[in-house]
Motif scaffolding. Sequence first.
Motif, PDB file in Angstrom:
ATOM      1  N   TYR A  51      -7.269   8.002   0.786  1.00  0.00           N
ATOM      2  CA  TYR A  51      -6.119   8.542   0.046  1.00  0.00           C
ATOM      3  C   TYR A  51      -5.054   7.473  -0.232  1.00  0.00           C
ATOM      4  O   TYR A  51      -4.152   7.693  -1.036  1.00  0.00           O
ATOM      5  N   ASP A  52      -5.131   6.342   0.449  1.00  0.00           N
ATOM      6  CA  ASP A  52      -4.169   5.261   0.189  1.00  0.00           C
ATOM      7  C   ASP A  52      -4.418   4.653  -1.190  1.00  0.00           C
ATOM      8  O   ASP A  52      -5.561   4.594  -1.657  1.00  0.00           O
ATOM      9  N   GLY A  53      -3.366   4.174  -1.804  1.00  0.00           N
ATOM     10  CA  GLY A  53      -3.487   3.483  -3.085  1.00  0.00           C
ATOM     11  C   GLY A  53      -2.533   2.311  -3.142  1.00  0.00           C
ATOM     12  O   GLY A  53      -1.632   2.179  -2.309  1.00  0.00           O
ATOM     13  N   LEU A  54      -2.741   1.439  -4.108  1.00  0.00           N
ATOM     14  CA  LEU A  54      -1.858   0.286  -4.262  1.00  0.00           C
ATOM     15  C   LEU A  54      -0.479   0.715  -4.743  1.00  0.00           C
ATOM     16  O   LEU A  54      -0.349   1.588  -5.615  1.00  0.00           O
ATOM     17  N   THR A  55       0.552   0.116  -4.192  1.00  0.00           N
ATOM     18  CA  THR A  55       1.902   0.318  -4.706  1.00  0.00           C
ATOM     19  C   THR A  55       1.990  -0.352  -6.079  1.00  0.00           C
ATOM     20  O   THR A  55       1.567  -1.505  -6.232  1.00  0.00           O
ATOM     21  N   PRO A  56       2.511   0.335  -7.097  1.00  0.00           N
ATOM     22  CA  PRO A  56       2.578  -0.262  -8.436  1.00  0.00           C
ATOM     23  C   PRO A  56       3.263  -1.622  -8.432  1.00  0.00           C
ATOM     24  O   PRO A  56       4.327  -1.796  -7.842  1.00  0.00           O
ATOM     25  N   GLY A  57       2.625  -2.591  -9.074  1.00  0.00           N
ATOM     26  CA  GLY A  57       3.190  -3.930  -9.208  1.00  0.00           C
ATOM     27  C   GLY A  57       2.952  -4.853  -8.032  1.00  0.00           C
ATOM     28  O   GLY A  57       3.292  -6.046  -8.095  1.00  0.00           O
TER      29      GLY A  57
ATOM     30  N   MET B 110       0.835  -1.201   0.000  1.00  0.00           N
ATOM     31  CA  MET B 110       0.000   0.000   0.000  1.00  0.00           C
ATOM     32  C   MET B 110       0.874   1.257   0.000  1.00  0.00           C
ATOM     33  O   MET B 110       1.809   1.368   0.791  1.00  0.00           O
ATOM     34  N   ASP B 111       0.547   2.188  -0.891  1.00  0.00           N
ATOM     35  CA  ASP B 111       1.232   3.478  -0.966  1.00  0.00           C
ATOM     36  C   ASP B 111       0.474   4.464  -0.086  1.00  0.00           C
ATOM     37  O   ASP B 111      -0.662   4.841  -0.395  1.00  0.00           O
ATOM     38  N   VAL B 112       1.102   4.887   1.014  1.00  0.00           N
ATOM     39  CA  VAL B 112       0.436   5.790   1.960  1.00  0.00           C
ATOM     40  C   VAL B 112       0.906   7.234   1.817  1.00  0.00           C
ATOM     41  O   VAL B 112       0.523   8.091   2.614  1.00  0.00           O
ATOM     42  N   SER B 113       1.697   7.522   0.800  1.00  0.00           N
ATOM     43  CA  SER B 113       2.301   8.851   0.690  1.00  0.00           C
ATOM     44  C   SER B 113       1.262   9.962   0.565  1.00  0.00           C
ATOM     45  O   SER B 113       1.421  11.043   1.154  1.00  0.00           O
ATOM     46  N   GLU B 114       0.189   9.725  -0.191  1.00  0.00           N
ATOM     47  CA  GLU B 114      -0.822  10.772  -0.367  1.00  0.00           C
ATOM     48  C   GLU B 114      -1.589  11.003   0.939  1.00  0.00           C
ATOM     49  O   GLU B 114      -1.899  12.153   1.287  1.00  0.00           O
ATOM     50  N   ARG B 115      -1.897   9.941   1.674  1.00  0.00           N
ATOM     51  CA  ARG B 115      -2.560  10.120   2.976  1.00  0.00           C
ATOM     52  C   ARG B 115      -1.697  10.956   3.914  1.00  0.00           C
ATOM     53  O   ARG B 115      -2.172  11.902   4.548  1.00  0.00           O
ATOM     54  N   TYR B 116      -0.423  10.613   3.989  1.00  0.00           N
ATOM     55  CA  TYR B 116       0.470  11.341   4.879  1.00  0.00           C
ATOM     56  C   TYR B 116       0.587  12.810   4.455  1.00  0.00           C
ATOM     57  O   TYR B 116       0.649  13.702   5.310  1.00  0.00           O
ATOM     58  N   TYR B 117       0.615  13.047   3.156  1.00  0.00           N
ATOM     59  CA  TYR B 117       0.740  14.424   2.677  1.00  0.00           C
ATOM     60  C   TYR B 117      -0.534  15.215   2.944  1.00  0.00           C
ATOM     61  O   TYR B 117      -0.481  16.389   3.335  1.00  0.00           O
ATOM     62  N   GLN B 118      -1.670  14.590   2.768  1.00  0.00           N
ATOM     63  CA  GLN B 118      -2.947  15.262   3.061  1.00  0.00           C
ATOM     64  C   GLN B 118      -3.028  15.630   4.545  1.00  0.00           C
ATOM     65  O   GLN B 118      -3.505  16.717   4.900  1.00  0.00           O
ATOM     66  N   VAL B 119      -2.596  14.741   5.408  1.00  0.00           N
ATOM     67  CA  VAL B 119      -2.599  15.016   6.850  1.00  0.00           C
ATOM     68  C   VAL B 119      -1.617  16.142   7.166  1.00  0.00           C
ATOM     69  O   VAL B 119      -1.921  17.029   7.987  1.00  0.00           O
TER      70      VAL B 119
ATOM     71  N   LEU C  23      -6.796  -2.555   8.400  1.00  0.00           N
ATOM     72  CA  LEU C  23      -6.418  -3.553   7.402  1.00  0.00           C
ATOM     73  C   LEU C  23      -7.654  -4.044   6.646  1.00  0.00           C
ATOM     74  O   LEU C  23      -7.615  -4.207   5.421  1.00  0.00           O
ATOM     75  N   ASP C  24      -8.748  -4.254   7.370  1.00  0.00           N
ATOM     76  CA  ASP C  24      -9.980  -4.711   6.719  1.00  0.00           C
ATOM     77  C   ASP C  24     -10.462  -3.715   5.670  1.00  0.00           C
ATOM     78  O   ASP C  24     -10.961  -4.107   4.605  1.00  0.00           O
ATOM     79  N   TYR C  25     -10.343  -2.430   5.964  1.00  0.00           N
ATOM     80  CA  TYR C  25     -10.761  -1.406   5.006  1.00  0.00           C
ATOM     81  C   TYR C  25     -10.008  -1.576   3.684  1.00  0.00           C
ATOM     82  O   TYR C  25     -10.609  -1.599   2.599  1.00  0.00           O
ATOM     83  N   ALA C  26      -8.696  -1.709   3.761  1.00  0.00           N
ATOM     84  CA  ALA C  26      -7.888  -1.845   2.548  1.00  0.00           C
ATOM     85  C   ALA C  26      -8.152  -3.177   1.855  1.00  0.00           C
ATOM     86  O   ALA C  26      -8.212  -3.241   0.620  1.00  0.00           O
ATOM     87  N   PHE C  27      -8.302  -4.249   2.633  1.00  0.00           N
ATOM     88  CA  PHE C  27      -8.613  -5.555   2.044  1.00  0.00           C
ATOM     89  C   PHE C  27      -9.896  -5.489   1.227  1.00  0.00           C
ATOM     90  O   PHE C  27      -9.963  -5.987   0.098  1.00  0.00           O
ATOM     91  N   ASN C  28     -10.920  -4.875   1.804  1.00  0.00           N
ATOM     92  CA  ASN C  28     -12.214  -4.802   1.121  1.00  0.00           C
ATOM     93  C   ASN C  28     -12.166  -3.887  -0.097  1.00  0.00           C
ATOM     94  O   ASN C  28     -12.740  -4.200  -1.147  1.00  0.00           O
TER      95      ASN C  28
END
Length: 240
Positions: free
Chosen positions: A88-94, A13-22, A120-125
């Motif tokens: 704001y989280d997204g999948l890490t490419p690949g 999971m790419d959390v960079s956008e979430r961290y930047y928004q915060v 974790l459940d949020y991202a899984f779903n």
Amino acid sequence: MLRLITDFDGPIMDVSERYYQVYQFCLEKIRGKDGLVRQLSKAEFWQMKRSRIPEKQIAIVSGLDEQQAQEFAQLRRQTVHLPAYFPYDGLTPGAVEALEKVQQAGVDLAVLTMRRIVELDYAFNRFDLGRFFPENRCYRLSNDYVKTRDIDDKPLLMGRALAKLPPASDTWMVGDTEADIVAAKTHGIKVIGVLCGIRDRASLEAYNPDAIVPDLSEAVDLVLNQSRQQNQHLPISTGN
């Protein structure tokens, strides 16, 4: 049996956008109506995070004073894991392709993360990731777990995971932080650092992982190649 234990945020999971928004929210909230600040670009901010610059220092570089920087760091801790920011989280490419490759190779796959169950459940779903990790291969924090430091908490979580997992002939850990490396080394597990997360190469090298690669895909390739090489050198049984 070959086993791969992977961290979640960073490798998958790419959390960079979430961290930047915060970061943007906290900077705006703390500066006040008339406060002058210099908002970092996402690239500037993320590079500081990856090189382990403390939150207070990021705030000061952004134009806050010492007292404001303290408030900024506290507000950031209170905000960064709120459900409102998880979209704001997204999948890490690949990452998904790498997980599919692991499954197809018959490797025992587990996830070990500092996320709480609900996180974790949020991202899984949202991203259909539960198909890779059945319940007995998910190791995360309870929703009411009181965190101390990841570098202390993660080795404890790793210990609980290893106590429950069936024995494996070879186990690898993949992660993007010093906590992942320390957790693996504490329990005698080989560990690969990936550069697609929240730490840069220098930060990972300081903890001496067995390898450092760009992402989960290359980590999977390394593990599978090592396993093939080991199997090729096994003595051939001739029977009795």
